[in-house]
Design an enzyme around this catalytic site. Structure first.
Site, PDB file in Angstrom:
ATOM      1  N   ASP A 174     -28.778  -3.813 -14.356  1.00 44.07           N
ATOM      2  CA  ASP A 174     -27.672  -3.182 -13.660  1.00 44.07           C
ATOM      3  C   ASP A 174     -26.933  -2.229 -14.598  1.00 44.07           C
ATOM      4  OD1 ASP A 174     -25.993  -3.122 -11.219  1.00 44.07           O
ATOM      5  OD2 ASP A 174     -24.450  -3.839 -12.594  1.00 44.07           O
ATOM      6  N   GLU A 183     -31.380   0.441 -13.079  1.00 47.75           N
ATOM      7  CA  GLU A 183     -30.438   0.863 -12.034  1.00 47.75           C
ATOM      8  C   GLU A 183     -29.737   2.099 -12.590  1.00 47.75           C
ATOM      9  OE1 GLU A 183     -27.165   1.969 -10.600  1.00 47.75           O
ATOM     10  OE2 GLU A 183     -26.404   0.188 -11.632  1.00 47.75           O
ATOM     11  N   ASP A 223     -24.603  -2.543  -2.820  1.00 44.89           N
ATOM     12  CA  ASP A 223     -23.318  -1.866  -2.994  1.00 44.89           C
ATOM     13  C   ASP A 223     -23.039  -0.832  -1.902  1.00 44.89           C
ATOM     14  OD1 ASP A 223     -22.386  -3.197  -5.261  1.00 44.89           O
ATOM     15  OD2 ASP A 223     -23.476  -1.881  -6.622  1.00 44.89           O
TER      16      ASP A 223
END
Length: 487
Positions: free
Chosen positions: A284, A326, A379
């Site tokens: 992430d 990511e 998200d």
């Protein structure tokens, strides 16, 4: 490599009887659902125990397992819970109530522990100090509250005093060893089942850890802390697509100058542990391994500045085919260069594609093979939720853009739900080596099923009722996967 596909499904969002998804029967049923649907990857989101706010990206112990995911029915089978106690844990809810879980689930696990006859495997784990850091930290939180309130002797790791502390709180210390031992074994049993069925588990590695965490307690010298162990600078991001004011996450930042002295030993061990736990690992906020946004403690996100990181060295010896970057948000030449040097696959999101720019990297025609592609991530709003927010004029523009990129020969779409299905079909027919769809998008659900809205509270509570895990959906998904040659 053969192209493949999978589903993003947080463990907490699975349907089940006990208020939150677990590593119990609902997880095994979902693995079966994936197999029947031709899917070969289950993206799970982080599994670690969370802190205040319940975000899986804010963990109290990196690499831990959230005790809420414990399969209570196994504890009943082991004779650690009575039938009445198991029944009392049933909560048929559409939203997770973490406050209630915090009180009731912990008490139930303590009852199970009180009846536990220490087996050899558990004693071996305790004696080898496998969960030592986590168990000491959690015991200290029980006694002192947050890390900031720990006494100095605990922060400075005075062994004699810590040994006495464990002796004085031995039952609590052993309880936290017990939760990790049980839940970790349940996870790896599930992983074995999934792998035998041809399903890979994709984990998620948050770039940062929480200030109130076992990692900061165990390794304070590796973080930007002052002499009183308070943060000097904290993590976040500048203004971007998700937030016009930027995001203030508050995580303590790594002191890379100190980490460099031992060759980033901590970071490399962290990655290796994640790769041992999962088949694939998504890093992430990957851009933070090139440069990170450093915000002076107490200031707003806008007050931050970019600071150099050392991702190329950290990732040098890691298996690039098992790591995913990511790389969303503010991406610059440095991040692009780091991706090229490491060879990691980046992410593409179709909901970001339609801004009128023919060079938009998220347009299907611009998605290359070394990519993991999504309609939207955890998200984003759900695809249907997003199109429902558009005005009539905005929807018509969006509809025209979608119809211009759908697979050749596909029927033009006119409705909002038709747009969602067209995006999914377009996703599957992209060049990306792996495509992931959220369960909400597969069922064309609206934003009541959105997993997270960045920079807000009250997220991570979504649960998907069993009625959405249908044979019809499985059949449709299988046909799409076969047609796209992803199986």
């Amino acid at each position: 490599m053969k192209k493949s596909s999978g589903i993003l499904m947080p463990v907490f969002a699975l349907s089940g009887k006990y208020g939150i998804g677990t590593f119990g029967s609902e997880s095994y049923k979902f693995v079966d659902f994936l197999c029947e649907s031709g899917q070969s990857v289950w993206q799970m989101l982080p599994l670690s125990q969370t802190v205040y706010g319940d975000s899986p990206y804010q963990t109290t112990a990196d690499g831990s397992f959230n005790p809420y995911f414990c399969d209570l029915e196994q504890l009943f089978t082991m004779g650690l819970l009575t039938e009445k106690e198991l029944k009392s844990a049933e909560e048929k809810v559409t939203k997770i109530d973490y406050g209630k879980l915090y009180v009731k689930r912990t008490a139930l696990l303590k009852k199970a522990f009180s009846r536990y006859d220490f087996e050899d495997g558990f004693l071996s784990a305790v004696n080898s100090k496998k969960y030592y850091g986590y168990a000491v930290f959690m015991t200290a939180k029980t006694v002192y509250g947050e890390y900031k309130n720990f006494p100095l002797w605990l922060k400075t790791h005075e062994k004699r005093l810590i040994d006495r502390f464990i002796e004085e709180n031995n039952e609590e210390f052993l309880f936290y060893n017990f939760t990790q031992y049980i839940v970790e074994n349940q996870f790896f049993k599930l992983k074995k089942y999934a792998n035998e069925k041809g399903v890979k588990l994709m984990g998620d590695l948050p770039l940062y850890v929480a200030y109130d965490s076992a990692e900061v307690w165990k390794n304070p010298e590796l973080f930007m802390l002052d002499e009183e162990y308070k943060p000097i600078k904290v993590a976040g991001v500048p203004p971007d697509y998700f937030s016009q004011d930027g995001q203030l996450w508050g995580n303590p930042l790594y002191d890379y100058d100190k980490m460099e002295k031992d060759g980033f030993k901590w970071w490399k061990a962290r990655l290796k542990r994640s790769l041992k736990t999962f088949d694939l690992v998504r890093i992430d906020h990957f851009r933070g391994l090139d440069r990170f946004w450093a915000i002076p403690y107490g200031e707003s996100a806008k007050a931050g500045e970019w600071t150099k990181a050392y991702g190329e060295i950290i990732l040098k010896e890691m298996p690039k085919n098992r790591l995913i970057a990511e790389d969303l948000g503010v991406i610059d030449d440095g991040v692009i260069a780091l991706l090229e040097k490491t060879g990691l696959a980046g992410m593409k999101v179709l909901l970001f594609a339609f801004d009128g720019n023919p060079d938009n990297p998220y347009l299907p025609k611009n998605i290359g093979y070394n990519s993991i592609a999504y309609v939207g991530t955890h998200d984003n709003d759900t695809a249907y939720g997003y199109v429902k927010t558009l005005s009539k004029e905005e929807f018509n523009v969006f509809l025209k853009s979608v119809n211009s990129v759908i697979p050749k020969g596909a029927k033009k779409v006119t409705s909002k739900k038709g747009v969602v299905n067209a995006l999914i079909e377009t996703l599957f027919n992209s060049e990306a080596k792996l495509v992931i769809t959220t369960f909400a998008d597969l069922n064309c659900l609206d934003n009541k099923f959105r997993i997270n809205t960045p920079s807000t509270v009250g997220n991570w509570t979504v649960r998907y009722p069993e009625k959405y895990f249908t044979d019809e959906l499985s059949k449709t998904l299988l046909e799409l996967t076969q047609k796209a040659k992803r199986i």
